[in-house]
Design an enzyme around this catalytic site. Structure first.
Site, PDB file in Angstrom:
ATOM      1  N   SER A 259      41.328  40.244  -1.964  1.00  0.00           N
ATOM      2  CA  SER A 259      41.348  40.227  -3.421  1.00  0.00           C
ATOM      3  C   SER A 259      41.780  38.854  -3.926  1.00  0.00           C
ATOM      4  O   SER A 259      42.875  38.384  -3.590  1.00  0.00           O
ATOM      5  CB  SER A 259      42.326  41.283  -3.942  1.00  0.00           C
ATOM      6  OG  SER A 259      42.642  40.990  -5.293  1.00  0.00           O
TER       7      SER A 259
ATOM      8  N   HIS B 211      36.877  40.889  -3.243  1.00  0.00           N
ATOM      9  CA  HIS B 211      37.329  41.853  -4.253  1.00  0.00           C
ATOM     10  C   HIS B 211      37.817  41.102  -5.491  1.00  0.00           C
ATOM     11  O   HIS B 211      38.655  40.203  -5.394  1.00  0.00           O
ATOM     12  CB  HIS B 211      38.444  42.703  -3.649  1.00  0.00           C
ATOM     13  CG  HIS B 211      38.907  43.848  -4.494  1.00  0.00           C
ATOM     14  ND1 HIS B 211      38.226  45.055  -4.566  1.00  0.00           N
ATOM     15  CD2 HIS B 211      39.992  43.991  -5.299  1.00  0.00           C
ATOM     16  CE1 HIS B 211      38.876  45.884  -5.365  1.00  0.00           C
ATOM     17  NE2 HIS B 211      39.954  45.257  -5.835  1.00  0.00           N
TER      18      HIS B 211
ATOM     19  N   ASP C 161      39.471  41.525  -9.183  1.00  0.00           N
ATOM     20  CA  ASP C 161      40.243  42.436 -10.026  1.00  0.00           C
ATOM     21  C   ASP C 161      40.200  42.007 -11.482  1.00  0.00           C
ATOM     22  O   ASP C 161      40.723  40.959 -11.842  1.00  0.00           O
ATOM     23  CB  ASP C 161      41.704  42.465  -9.555  1.00  0.00           C
ATOM     24  CG  ASP C 161      41.870  43.243  -8.270  1.00  0.00           C
ATOM     25  OD1 ASP C 161      41.446  44.411  -8.234  1.00  0.00           O
ATOM     26  OD2 ASP C 161      42.409  42.682  -7.294  1.00  0.00           O
TER      27      ASP C 161
ATOM     28  N   MET D 226      41.312  42.889 -15.308  1.00  0.00           N
ATOM     29  CA  MET D 226      42.322  43.668 -16.047  1.00  0.00           C
ATOM     30  C   MET D 226      42.311  43.271 -17.516  1.00  0.00           C
ATOM     31  O   MET D 226      42.232  42.084 -17.835  1.00  0.00           O
ATOM     32  CB  MET D 226      43.713  43.381 -15.476  1.00  0.00           C
ATOM     33  CG  MET D 226      43.832  43.646 -13.985  1.00  0.00           C
ATOM     34  SD  MET D 226      45.492  43.276 -13.420  1.00  0.00           S
ATOM     35  CE  MET D 226      45.291  43.549 -11.651  1.00  0.00           C
TER      36      MET D 226
ATOM     37  N   HIS E   4      36.267  45.197  -9.363  1.00  0.00           N
ATOM     38  CA  HIS E   4      37.123  46.347  -9.693  1.00  0.00           C
ATOM     39  C   HIS E   4      37.566  46.223 -11.146  1.00  0.00           C
ATOM     40  O   HIS E   4      38.421  45.402 -11.472  1.00  0.00           O
ATOM     41  CB  HIS E   4      38.308  46.322  -8.721  1.00  0.00           C
ATOM     42  CG  HIS E   4      39.328  47.402  -8.950  1.00  0.00           C
ATOM     43  ND1 HIS E   4      40.581  47.366  -8.372  1.00  0.00           N
ATOM     44  CD2 HIS E   4      39.283  48.553  -9.671  1.00  0.00           C
ATOM     45  CE1 HIS E   4      41.257  48.443  -8.738  1.00  0.00           C
ATOM     46  NE2 HIS E   4      40.508  49.178  -9.533  1.00  0.00           N
TER      47      HIS E   4
ATOM     48  N   MET F 142      39.577  47.305 -14.122  1.00  0.00           N
ATOM     49  CA  MET F 142      40.717  48.072 -14.628  1.00  0.00           C
ATOM     50  C   MET F 142      40.747  47.864 -16.129  1.00  0.00           C
ATOM     51  O   MET F 142      41.618  47.170 -16.677  1.00  0.00           O
ATOM     52  CB  MET F 142      42.006  47.582 -13.944  1.00  0.00           C
ATOM     53  CG  MET F 142      42.079  48.042 -12.495  1.00  0.00           C
ATOM     54  SD  MET F 142      43.251  47.092 -11.526  1.00  0.00           S
ATOM     55  CE  MET F 142      42.211  45.717 -11.041  1.00  0.00           C
TER      56      MET F 142
ATOM     57  N   MET G 248      43.439  54.202  -5.152  1.00  0.00           N
ATOM     58  CA  MET G 248      44.525  53.246  -5.364  1.00  0.00           C
ATOM     59  C   MET G 248      45.750  53.703  -4.573  1.00  0.00           C
ATOM     60  O   MET G 248      46.177  54.856  -4.674  1.00  0.00           O
ATOM     61  CB  MET G 248      44.874  53.148  -6.854  1.00  0.00           C
ATOM     62  CG  MET G 248      43.823  52.472  -7.726  1.00  0.00           C
ATOM     63  SD  MET G 248      43.303  50.830  -7.179  1.00  0.00           S
ATOM     64  CE  MET G 248      44.858  49.921  -7.254  1.00  0.00           C
TER      65      MET G 248
ATOM     66  N   GLY H  81      47.435  47.138 -11.482  1.00  0.00           N
ATOM     67  CA  GLY H  81      47.974  46.177 -12.455  1.00  0.00           C
ATOM     68  C   GLY H  81      48.528  44.909 -11.832  1.00  0.00           C
ATOM     69  O   GLY H  81      48.443  43.852 -12.432  1.00  0.00           O
ATOM     70  N   PHE H  82      49.065  45.028 -10.632  1.00  0.00           N
ATOM     71  CA  PHE H  82      49.705  43.860 -10.031  1.00  0.00           C
ATOM     72  C   PHE H  82      49.489  43.830  -8.521  1.00  0.00           C
ATOM     73  O   PHE H  82      49.448  44.881  -7.883  1.00  0.00           O
ATOM     74  CB  PHE H  82      51.217  43.879 -10.316  1.00  0.00           C
ATOM     75  CG  PHE H  82      51.531  43.843 -11.780  1.00  0.00           C
ATOM     76  CD1 PHE H  82      51.651  42.638 -12.460  1.00  0.00           C
ATOM     77  CD2 PHE H  82      51.667  45.031 -12.491  1.00  0.00           C
ATOM     78  CE1 PHE H  82      51.909  42.619 -13.824  1.00  0.00           C
ATOM     79  CE2 PHE H  82      51.917  45.022 -13.858  1.00  0.00           C
ATOM     80  CZ  PHE H  82      52.041  43.810 -14.528  1.00  0.00           C
TER      81      PHE H  82
ATOM     82  N   ASP I 132      43.163  50.296  -1.932  1.00  0.00           N
ATOM     83  CA  ASP I 132      43.559  49.073  -2.626  1.00  0.00           C
ATOM     84  C   ASP I 132      45.032  49.164  -3.018  1.00  0.00           C
ATOM     85  O   ASP I 132      45.419  50.053  -3.770  1.00  0.00           O
ATOM     86  CB  ASP I 132      42.678  48.928  -3.878  1.00  0.00           C
ATOM     87  CG  ASP I 132      42.906  47.625  -4.630  1.00  0.00           C
ATOM     88  OD1 ASP I 132      43.713  46.798  -4.185  1.00  0.00           O
ATOM     89  OD2 ASP I 132      42.247  47.457  -5.683  1.00  0.00           O
TER      90      ASP I 132
ATOM     91  N   GLY J   6      48.864  47.198  -1.378  1.00  0.00           N
ATOM     92  CA  GLY J   6      49.857  47.239  -0.301  1.00  0.00           C
ATOM     93  C   GLY J   6      49.269  47.328   1.098  1.00  0.00           C
ATOM     94  O   GLY J   6      49.949  47.774   2.020  1.00  0.00           O
TER      95      GLY J   6
ATOM     96  N   GLY K 198      45.195  41.708  -0.952  1.00  0.00           N
ATOM     97  CA  GLY K 198      45.455  40.521  -1.772  1.00  0.00           C
ATOM     98  C   GLY K 198      46.490  39.640  -1.117  1.00  0.00           C
ATOM     99  O   GLY K 198      46.181  38.635  -0.475  1.00  0.00           O
TER     100      GLY K 198
END
Ligand code: DX5
Ligand code: ZN
Length: 222
Positions: free
Chosen positions: A7, A32, A34, A36, A65, A67, A138, A143-144, A176, A178, A198
């Site tokens: 990511s 990937h 992201d 947002m 992705h 969000m 998820m 978000g982070f 997605d 951790g 990420g």
């Protein structure tokens, strides 16, 4: 074969082209991206222009992705910008609008994905399966980057894998949040086929070593 999708949220956006080239050369499968909007999630990241520029600089498979709230408004533009796959969130609009957004993505000749947040049950995906090339589970609250993997998502992942095998074989199951060398074997063992990472890739100084480490850790079924 498990796919690895670094990511870019954890990359340096000022040196993005060379960072992407680095993970591509190191054997990453997908990239990937992201997106947002500061409304669906409490953070703002990047959007259509970045996808457009990435498309000029790489032939990597762009896994976008979204969000964002009411994604039907924008999926076409992300497809036109060069996304290969566009994933939207089940929680982001009414069911009929979600279906129309998924149909729009496919009408653009791109792959369609649907993601669920940690508190949304896997069974909520059932009415949408016929429109999907990918489901995204998820494993953190979106978000982070850099959050801890939620271990209690493994049960849900196993349930979703069973649903997919029964009703939508061939559909990818992506995770997605951790994901690193310690959590990768757990998600692969529970049915994931695409691993987003990420901080475990772009957050490391040696990206090639990071990808190799993830690859080894994902190889639990070999
Ligand atoms: C989180 C994003 C993730 C994020 C993952 O909302 O969807 O893709 O980049 O970051 P890590 O791998 O650091 O948890
Ligand atoms: Zn993501």
């Amino acid at each position: 074969m498990i796919k690895l999708a670094p990511s870019i949220l954890s990359a340096d956006f000022c040196t993005l082209a060379s960072e992407v080239e680095e993970v591509h050369a190191a054997g990453a499968d997908w990239l990937h991206v992201d997106v947002m909007d500061g409304e669906f999630v409490p953070n703002i990241s990047i959007g259509i222009p970045v996808v457009k520029n990435l498309r000029k600089h790489t032939d990597m498979f762009l896994d976008v992705h979204l969000m964002i709230t009411k994604p039907r408004r924008y999926v076409g533009q992300f497809c036109d910008a060069g996304a290969d796959l566009v994933t939207i969130h089940l929680e982001a609009d009414e069911p009929q609008n979600i279906i129309e957004a998924l149909e729009d993505i496919r009408a653009h000749g791109k792959k369609a994905g649907l993601s669920i947040k940690p508190r949304t049950p896997g069974s909520a995906l059932l009415p949408y399966l016929e429109y999907l090339d990918l489901v995204l589970i998820m494993t953190v609250e979106p978000g982070f980057g850099g959050q801890s993997f939620m271990r209690d998502m493994l049960n849900k992942l196993r349930g979703v894998r069973a649903l997919i095998d029964q009703y939508r074989p061939g559909c990818e199951v992506e995770v997605d949040g951790g994901i690193d060398a310690s959590t990768a074997p757990l998600v692969v063992d529970s049915g994931a086929s695409v691993l987003v990472a990420g901080s475990a890739v772009f957050g490391k100084a040696d990206r090639a070593a990071a990808i190799e480490e993830l690859r080894m850790a994902s190889d639990v079924k070999a």
